[in-house]
Every structure is written in C-alpha cells, then in structure tokens.
Design a protein around this motif. Structure first.
Motif, PDB file in Angstrom:
ATOM      1  N   SER A 114       0.828  -1.215   0.000  1.00 55.78           N
ATOM      2  CA  SER A 114       0.000   0.000   0.000  1.00 55.78           C
ATOM      3  C   SER A 114       0.857   1.258   0.000  1.00 55.78           C
ATOM      4  O   SER A 114       0.515   2.264  -0.637  1.00 55.78           O
ATOM      5  N   ALA A 115       1.971   1.199   0.725  1.00 54.81           N
ATOM      6  CA  ALA A 115       2.824   2.378   0.802  1.00 54.81           C
ATOM      7  C   ALA A 115       3.569   2.642  -0.503  1.00 54.81           C
ATOM      8  O   ALA A 115       3.943   3.795  -0.788  1.00 54.81           O
ATOM      9  N   SER A 116       3.822   1.590  -1.275  1.00 53.14           N
ATOM     10  CA  SER A 116       4.598   1.761  -2.516  1.00 53.14           C
ATOM     11  C   SER A 116       3.718   1.995  -3.742  1.00 53.14           C
ATOM     12  O   SER A 116       4.238   2.088  -4.853  1.00 53.14           O
ATOM     13  N   THR A 117       2.426   2.072  -3.580  1.00 53.69           N
ATOM     14  CA  THR A 117       1.510   2.309  -4.702  1.00 53.69           C
ATOM     15  C   THR A 117       0.852   3.671  -4.562  1.00 53.69           C
ATOM     16  O   THR A 117       0.832   4.275  -3.480  1.00 53.69           O
ATOM     17  N   ASN A 118       0.278   4.144  -5.678  1.00 53.57           N
ATOM     18  CA  ASN A 118      -0.409   5.434  -5.721  1.00 53.57           C
ATOM     19  C   ASN A 118      -1.909   5.230  -5.888  1.00 53.57           C
ATOM     20  O   ASN A 118      -2.388   4.124  -6.161  1.00 53.57           O
ATOM     21  N   ASP A 119      -2.638   6.313  -5.757  1.00 49.93           N
ATOM     22  CA  ASP A 119      -4.086   6.248  -5.931  1.00 49.93           C
ATOM     23  C   ASP A 119      -4.464   5.844  -7.352  1.00 49.93           C
ATOM     24  O   ASP A 119      -5.497   5.204  -7.565  1.00 49.93           O
ATOM     25  N   SER A 120      -3.630   6.230  -8.310  1.00 53.55           N
ATOM     26  CA  SER A 120      -3.937   5.892  -9.703  1.00 53.55           C
ATOM     27  C   SER A 120      -3.853   4.389  -9.980  1.00 53.55           C
ATOM     28  O   SER A 120      -4.397   3.919 -10.984  1.00 53.55           O
ATOM     29  N   ASP A 121      -3.202   3.642  -9.099  1.00 52.74           N
ATOM     30  CA  ASP A 121      -3.102   2.196  -9.295  1.00 52.74           C
ATOM     31  C   ASP A 121      -4.391   1.472  -8.928  1.00 52.74           C
ATOM     32  O   ASP A 121      -4.512   0.260  -9.198  1.00 52.74           O
ATOM     33  N   TYR A 122      -5.317   2.183  -8.310  1.00 50.12           N
ATOM     34  CA  TYR A 122      -6.550   1.542  -7.853  1.00 50.12           C
ATOM     35  C   TYR A 122      -7.770   2.069  -8.598  1.00 50.12           C
ATOM     36  O   TYR A 122      -8.881   2.064  -8.074  1.00 50.12           O
ATOM     37  N   SER A 191      -6.222 -10.507  10.208  1.00 50.44           N
ATOM     38  CA  SER A 191      -5.053  -9.923   9.543  1.00 50.44           C
ATOM     39  C   SER A 191      -5.428  -9.304   8.206  1.00 50.44           C
ATOM     40  O   SER A 191      -4.996  -8.193   7.863  1.00 50.44           O
ATOM     41  N   LEU A 192      -6.255 -10.010   7.427  1.00 56.43           N
ATOM     42  CA  LEU A 192      -6.691  -9.473   6.136  1.00 56.43           C
ATOM     43  C   LEU A 192      -7.588  -8.260   6.304  1.00 56.43           C
ATOM     44  O   LEU A 192      -7.522  -7.306   5.510  1.00 56.43           O
ATOM     45  N   ALA A 193      -8.430  -8.266   7.329  1.00 55.46           N
ATOM     46  CA  ALA A 193      -9.287  -7.102   7.580  1.00 55.46           C
ATOM     47  C   ALA A 193      -8.450  -5.887   7.967  1.00 55.46           C
ATOM     48  O   ALA A 193      -8.761  -4.751   7.567  1.00 55.46           O
ATOM     49  N   LEU A 194      -7.362  -6.113   8.712  1.00 54.57           N
ATOM     50  CA  LEU A 194      -6.491  -5.002   9.081  1.00 54.57           C
ATOM     51  C   LEU A 194      -5.785  -4.432   7.856  1.00 54.57           C
ATOM     52  O   LEU A 194      -5.643  -3.201   7.711  1.00 54.57           O
ATOM     53  N   VAL A 195      -5.360  -5.287   6.948  1.00 58.24           N
ATOM     54  CA  VAL A 195      -4.728  -4.816   5.713  1.00 58.24           C
ATOM     55  C   VAL A 195      -5.722  -4.015   4.880  1.00 58.24           C
ATOM     56  O   VAL A 195      -5.381  -2.959   4.308  1.00 58.24           O
ATOM     57  N   THR A 196      -6.953  -4.497   4.786  1.00 60.33           N
ATOM     58  CA  THR A 196      -7.978  -3.774   4.038  1.00 60.33           C
ATOM     59  C   THR A 196      -8.237  -2.392   4.634  1.00 60.33           C
ATOM     60  O   THR A 196      -8.382  -1.385   3.910  1.00 60.33           O
ATOM     61  N   PHE A 197      -8.259  -2.315   5.949  1.00 68.88           N
ATOM     62  CA  PHE A 197      -8.474  -1.034   6.622  1.00 68.88           C
ATOM     63  C   PHE A 197      -7.302  -0.081   6.368  1.00 68.88           C
ATOM     64  O   PHE A 197      -7.495   1.121   6.106  1.00 68.88           O
ATOM     65  N   ILE A 198      -6.076  -0.601   6.426  1.00 64.58           N
ATOM     66  CA  ILE A 198      -4.899   0.241   6.192  1.00 64.58           C
ATOM     67  C   ILE A 198      -4.864   0.743   4.750  1.00 64.58           C
ATOM     68  O   ILE A 198      -4.620   1.931   4.472  1.00 64.58           O
ATOM     69  N   SER A 200      -7.360   1.022   2.596  1.00 69.71           N
ATOM     70  CA  SER A 200      -8.448   1.968   2.316  1.00 69.71           C
ATOM     71  C   SER A 200      -8.170   3.329   2.908  1.00 69.71           C
ATOM     72  O   SER A 200      -8.584   4.356   2.358  1.00 69.71           O
ATOM     73  N   GLY A 201      -7.472   3.350   4.048  1.00 69.99           N
ATOM     74  CA  GLY A 201      -7.135   4.631   4.656  1.00 69.99           C
ATOM     75  C   GLY A 201      -6.026   5.366   3.921  1.00 69.99           C
ATOM     76  O   GLY A 201      -6.003   6.606   3.893  1.00 69.99           O
ATOM     77  N   MET A 202      -5.113   4.626   3.321  1.00 73.88           N
ATOM     78  CA  MET A 202      -4.000   5.266   2.611  1.00 73.88           C
ATOM     79  C   MET A 202      -4.377   5.707   1.200  1.00 73.88           C
ATOM     80  O   MET A 202      -3.735   6.610   0.651  1.00 73.88           O
ATOM     81  N   HIS A 203      -5.374   5.061   0.611  1.00 76.55           N
ATOM     82  CA  HIS A 203      -5.770   5.393  -0.766  1.00 76.55           C
ATOM     83  C   HIS A 203      -7.267   5.679  -0.803  1.00 76.55           C
ATOM     84  O   HIS A 203      -8.093   4.765  -0.631  1.00 76.55           O
ATOM     85  N   SER A 204      -7.591   6.904  -0.965  1.00 76.90           N
ATOM     86  CA  SER A 204      -8.990   7.321  -1.060  1.00 76.90           C
ATOM     87  C   SER A 204      -9.058   8.561  -1.942  1.00 76.90           C
ATOM     88  O   SER A 204      -8.153   9.394  -1.948  1.00 76.90           O
TER      89      SER A 204
END
Length: 327
Positions: A114-122, A191-198, A200-204
């Motif tokens: 998530s940290a190495s990707t941009n909003d345009s990747d989603y 663990s997967l729910a925590l990744v999804t939350f992180i 979604s918070g980093m890319h919006s």
C-alpha cells in the motif's frame, strides 16, 4: 560275681527315678475344655454387601463399598477434548511463533504494498489488493502449523498419553480440527481485515475504486476460509502420515505443484486443457479470484468448494486410519 558294693561291704543303692507330680483330684480338670477340631471361618463380608440373586455371578467385595467420593464423577464429552486441545495448542511455542509470522507477513507485506503504490493504481482494482500478496506467503505458515498440530505428538510420543486419557480417538481428532480451524480462521481473517483497513485509509479519492461488499467478503472471509481449509487439509495429511517432514513436504507439493506444472503442460497441445484446469484450481489463482482482481477469474467460490470437498475426503480417510492403527 560280686559287685563293688559287696566287695567294700556296703549295701547297694537303688537307681534314682525322676519325681512324679502327685495325682490331682478330678475337680482340678473342670476348668479345661476339650480341644475341638478347627472349623472353616466364613470370609468377612463388608457392610452394605447384598448377595447376588440365584444364578447371577458373584460380585467382588472391592466393587461394593460404602465410601463415596466427594468429587463429582461426570462422563467426558467433546467439550472436554476441545478444552484439552486448546490448552495444548496455546501452550506450545510453535503455535505462537507460526501464527505471529503469518500475521506479520500478511500485514507487513500488505502495508508495504500500500505504501509503494499510488491512488492511480486503484482505478480498476479494489483497495483490498495488497492483502493478496501477503496471503500468498501467509498460507504456507498455516499449512505448516496444521501439520505440526498432530504430527508433533507422534514425534514425541505424546499421542499415547492423549489416547490413554481419551480412548475415543475420533473425538480427539475432531477436537484438534475444530480448535485449529477456528484459530487459523480468526487469525487470518483479522489480519486481512487489518490490511484492508490500512489500504483503504492510505488510498482514497474520486479516482480510487471503492471495494464492493462482495469484494470485501471475498478478500476477508473468503480468503480466511480458503487458507484455513488448506491448514485443515494439512492436519488430515499429518494424521495419515504421522511424520512432520513428510507431511509438510506433501502439502508444499499440493500447494506449489498446481502453480508450476501447468506451464509445462501447456507446451503440449494435447495437455493444454489439463494445464488450464489445473491452473484454475491452483492456490494463487483461487486467492486472486477471491480478491476479485479480474472479473474474468470469477468469484472464487467454486475453487473454495473444491478445496472443501478435498479436505472432507482427507478427513474421512484420517478418521478411518486412526481407528485401524495401534497408535
């Protein structure tokens, strides 16, 4: 012939006899009773013993007693076996370390992605995608733990103590399966729910593709169920092989071979269809379908159903072999 006494002129002395007790009167024997022949004494019967009815076998005296234990005696059930397996699985260091490594891989790789990707990747991919890369490696930890849950007891000989304490072997295997599956499912899903939350918070933003309900369920509950079923399959294989190294190697082949072999099968025109089918039901393809990375892959629930059927068959075989073997 003369005796020495006659030669000396002395009178002969008669030989001495031991003195005898004077005769007692008849009344002196009045207090003495004539001895009787020894009689057979009846065995001691404890109080409370009830004679068995005519024709019924006699019960031993040890089985009939008046002592009552103050500790209540209850018949064991599946709940006792589950409590025992939960105590064992949380007391072993390998369980804590394996699950910790699995959670660290899923969350850590997801966070780095998530940290190495941009909003345009989603724009065309959901924000749940970073959890896919962590789940690829995290499933190997669950597979290893599923084997060790039962094969480690065979390696140390602890399985003899387990079966002595609980002679119902099917109950032991059921308790192990329930405890392990619940623990693996909860840990993986959280663990997967925590990744999804992180993620979604980093890319919006307006250009970011928000995951739908089906994508959220597939990326959390669906993947957690798939990984847990892989671990349950590993537990069944470990019960059948009863050897940690052999069972882990077998399960690594089950997970990795369908991902590698299709590339070679597709080189042959006659085996291309088999390669495509094998690739469709491989672990990476099934996880990608559950994350719904591409609409052409489907939802992934068909792959999940196939894995569930294979796991059920392996568990049935494990139950049958467990009852036929000595240990």
């Amino acid at each position: 012939m003369t005796t020495p006494y006659q030669q000396q002129g002395q009178a002969p002395v008669p030989p001495q006899t031991p003195p005898q007790a004077p005769p007692q009167p008849p009344q002196a024997y009045a207090h003495q009773q004539p001895q009787q022949a020894p009689q057979h004494q009846a065995p001691h019967v404890p109080p409370g013993y009830v004679s068995p009815p005519p024709g019924a076998p006699a019960q031993p005296y040890a089985a009939v007693g008046t002592y009552t234990s103050p500790i209540p005696i209850q018949r064991t059930h599946l709940g006792n076996a589950i409590a025992s397996e939960w105590t064992k699985i949380k007391s072993v260091r390998s369980t804590i370390w394996t699950l910790s490594v699995m959670a660290a891989l899923v969350v850590g790789i997801g966070f780095l992605t998530s940290a190495s990707t941009n909003d345009s990747d989603y724009t065309s991919a959901p924000t749940t995608l970073p959890g896919f890369f962590g789940a690829l490696l995290g499933q190997l930890c669950v597979v290893t733990l599923g084997v060790l849950v039962i094969s480690s007891e065979y390696g140390t000989g602890m399985i003899r103590t387990t079966f002595t304490a609980s002679p119902a072997r099917s109950r032991v295997l059921t308790a192990k399966a329930l405890v392990f599956f619940t623990l693996a499912f909860v840990t993986t899903t959280l663990s997967l729910a925590l990744v999804t939350f992180i993620s979604s918070g980093m890319h919006s933003g307006p250009k970011v593709m928000d995951p739908s309900n089906d994508q959220l369920i597939g990326a959390t509950l669906g993947v957690g169920l798939y990984v847990s079923l892989l671990g349950l399959l590993s537990l069944a294989v470990g019960s059948m092989l009863r050897h940690s190294a052999g069972a882990i190697t077998t399960m690594l082949g089950v997970v990795l071979l369908p991902s590698i072999l299709p590339a070679f099968l597709m080189m042959s025109p006659s085996l291309a269809d088999l390669g495509v089918t094998m690739q469709k039901y491989s672990s990476p393809f099934a996880l990608a379908a559950l994350f719904q990375i591409d609409d052409s892959m489907g939802s992934g629930w068909s792959q999940l159903g196939v894995l569930g059927g294979i796991t059920a068959g392996a568990l049935v075989a494990a139950y049958v072999l467990l009852e036929k073997r000595d240990v």
